[in-house]
Design a protein around this motif. Sequence first.
Motif, PDB file in Angstrom:
ATOM      1  N   TYR A  58       0.877  -1.073   0.002  1.00  0.00           N
ATOM      2  CA  TYR A  58       0.174  -0.066  -0.060  1.00  0.00           C
ATOM      3  C   TYR A  58       0.868   1.358  -0.132  1.00  0.00           C
ATOM      4  O   TYR A  58       0.718   2.225  -0.632  1.00  0.00           O
ATOM      5  CB  TYR A  58      -0.936   0.017   1.349  1.00  0.00           C
ATOM      6  CG  TYR A  58      -2.120  -1.121   1.090  1.00  0.00           C
ATOM      7  CD1 TYR A  58      -2.697  -1.264  -0.228  1.00  0.00           C
ATOM      8  CD2 TYR A  58      -2.421  -1.651   2.268  1.00  0.00           C
ATOM      9  CE1 TYR A  58      -3.529  -2.159  -0.039  1.00  0.00           C
ATOM     10  CE2 TYR A  58      -3.428  -2.477   2.494  1.00  0.00           C
ATOM     11  CZ  TYR A  58      -3.761  -2.947   1.024  1.00  0.00           C
ATOM     12  OH  TYR A  58      -4.946  -3.729   0.917  1.00  0.00           O
ATOM     13  N   ALA A  59       1.768   1.221   0.922  1.00  0.00           N
ATOM     14  CA  ALA A  59       2.849   2.482   0.864  1.00  0.00           C
ATOM     15  C   ALA A  59       3.227   2.577  -0.437  1.00  0.00           C
ATOM     16  O   ALA A  59       3.719   3.774  -1.117  1.00  0.00           O
ATOM     17  CB  ALA A  59       4.082   1.979   1.971  1.00  0.00           C
ATOM     18  N   ILE A  85       2.241   1.625  -3.511  1.00  0.00           N
ATOM     19  CA  ILE A  85       1.139   2.293  -4.375  1.00  0.00           C
ATOM     20  C   ILE A  85       0.818   3.902  -4.168  1.00  0.00           C
ATOM     21  O   ILE A  85       0.844   4.478  -4.936  1.00  0.00           O
ATOM     22  CB  ILE A  85      -0.132   1.480  -4.341  1.00  0.00           C
ATOM     23  CG1 ILE A  85      -0.091   0.158  -4.820  1.00  0.00           C
ATOM     24  CG2 ILE A  85      -1.390   2.257  -4.788  1.00  0.00           C
ATOM     25  CD1 ILE A  85      -1.154  -0.823  -4.609  1.00  0.00           C
ATOM     26  N   ALA A  86       0.792   4.323  -2.761  1.00  0.00           N
ATOM     27  CA  ALA A  86       0.801   5.663  -2.325  1.00  0.00           C
ATOM     28  C   ALA A  86       1.741   6.317  -2.905  1.00  0.00           C
ATOM     29  O   ALA A  86       1.750   7.526  -3.776  1.00  0.00           O
ATOM     30  CB  ALA A  86       0.684   5.754  -1.034  1.00  0.00           C
ATOM     31  N   ALA A  87       3.042   5.993  -2.930  1.00  0.00           N
ATOM     32  CA  ALA A  87       4.155   6.672  -3.547  1.00  0.00           C
ATOM     33  C   ALA A  87       4.148   6.725  -4.789  1.00  0.00           C
ATOM     34  O   ALA A  87       4.584   7.798  -5.746  1.00  0.00           O
ATOM     35  CB  ALA A  87       5.304   5.895  -2.990  1.00  0.00           C
ATOM     36  N   LEU A 110       1.258   6.714  -6.641  1.00  0.00           N
ATOM     37  CA  LEU A 110       0.375   8.079  -6.793  1.00  0.00           C
ATOM     38  C   LEU A 110       0.902   9.366  -6.747  1.00  0.00           C
ATOM     39  O   LEU A 110       0.605  10.344  -7.531  1.00  0.00           O
ATOM     40  CB  LEU A 110      -0.828   7.488  -6.089  1.00  0.00           C
ATOM     41  CG  LEU A 110      -2.124   8.324  -6.497  1.00  0.00           C
ATOM     42  CD1 LEU A 110      -2.505   8.016  -7.931  1.00  0.00           C
ATOM     43  CD2 LEU A 110      -3.154   7.970  -5.387  1.00  0.00           C
ATOM     44  N   VAL A 111       1.508   9.455  -5.735  1.00  0.00           N
ATOM     45  CA  VAL A 111       2.184  10.764  -5.354  1.00  0.00           C
ATOM     46  C   VAL A 111       3.109  11.227  -6.336  1.00  0.00           C
ATOM     47  O   VAL A 111       3.245  12.458  -7.013  1.00  0.00           O
ATOM     48  CB  VAL A 111       2.698  11.160  -3.979  1.00  0.00           C
ATOM     49  CG1 VAL A 111       3.584  12.229  -3.738  1.00  0.00           C
ATOM     50  CG2 VAL A 111       1.605  10.738  -2.872  1.00  0.00           C
ATOM     51  N   LEU A 128       0.443   1.711 -11.366  1.00  0.00           N
ATOM     52  CA  LEU A 128      -0.550   1.234 -10.450  1.00  0.00           C
ATOM     53  C   LEU A 128      -1.277   0.053 -10.837  1.00  0.00           C
ATOM     54  O   LEU A 128      -1.777  -0.827 -10.087  1.00  0.00           O
ATOM     55  CB  LEU A 128      -1.682   2.477 -10.483  1.00  0.00           C
ATOM     56  CG  LEU A 128      -0.971   3.824  -9.753  1.00  0.00           C
ATOM     57  CD1 LEU A 128      -2.207   4.766  -9.711  1.00  0.00           C
ATOM     58  CD2 LEU A 128      -0.878   3.494  -8.335  1.00  0.00           C
TER      59      LEU A 128
END
Length: 135
Positions: A95-96, A98-100, A102-103, A118
């Motif tokens: 999840y981290a 995926i968040a990185a 996305l950012v 993604l």
Amino acid sequence: MLEDSPGMPLPLLVVGTGIWLVLVWILLPRLRGPAALLFMVLSARYLVTFYHDYTTRPLFGGQSLNSFITLGITAACLFYSRRDLIRYRAILPVYAMIAALLVSGLLNMEATGTINALIRQGLFLGLMILVATAI
């Protein structure tokens, strides 16, 4: 289609697909539940990759048929998996990541590359949870 990576001729691909279908016909009745789905989604993913000359051309929004099939596989994996595994603490690094991604994609204003990354991470997450469900 890349110039430096030609695919196999279509008749060989059709023969290979026929052999795959025979194996599916033999193996699938022996598998039950998540193991059967796991076999099918991995087989479908490899089959789509075999036809890369046809499935990697952009269709809509810069995404290929390969990407859309990967999205479908990810959705099937997550839908069929146990819901408690989605909240499992060991998956937090995924999840981290995926968040990185996305950012990073938002900061670089790169939509197509971000979506591709993604989709790959979603496939990894879906298959990982489905394997845990099958065990």
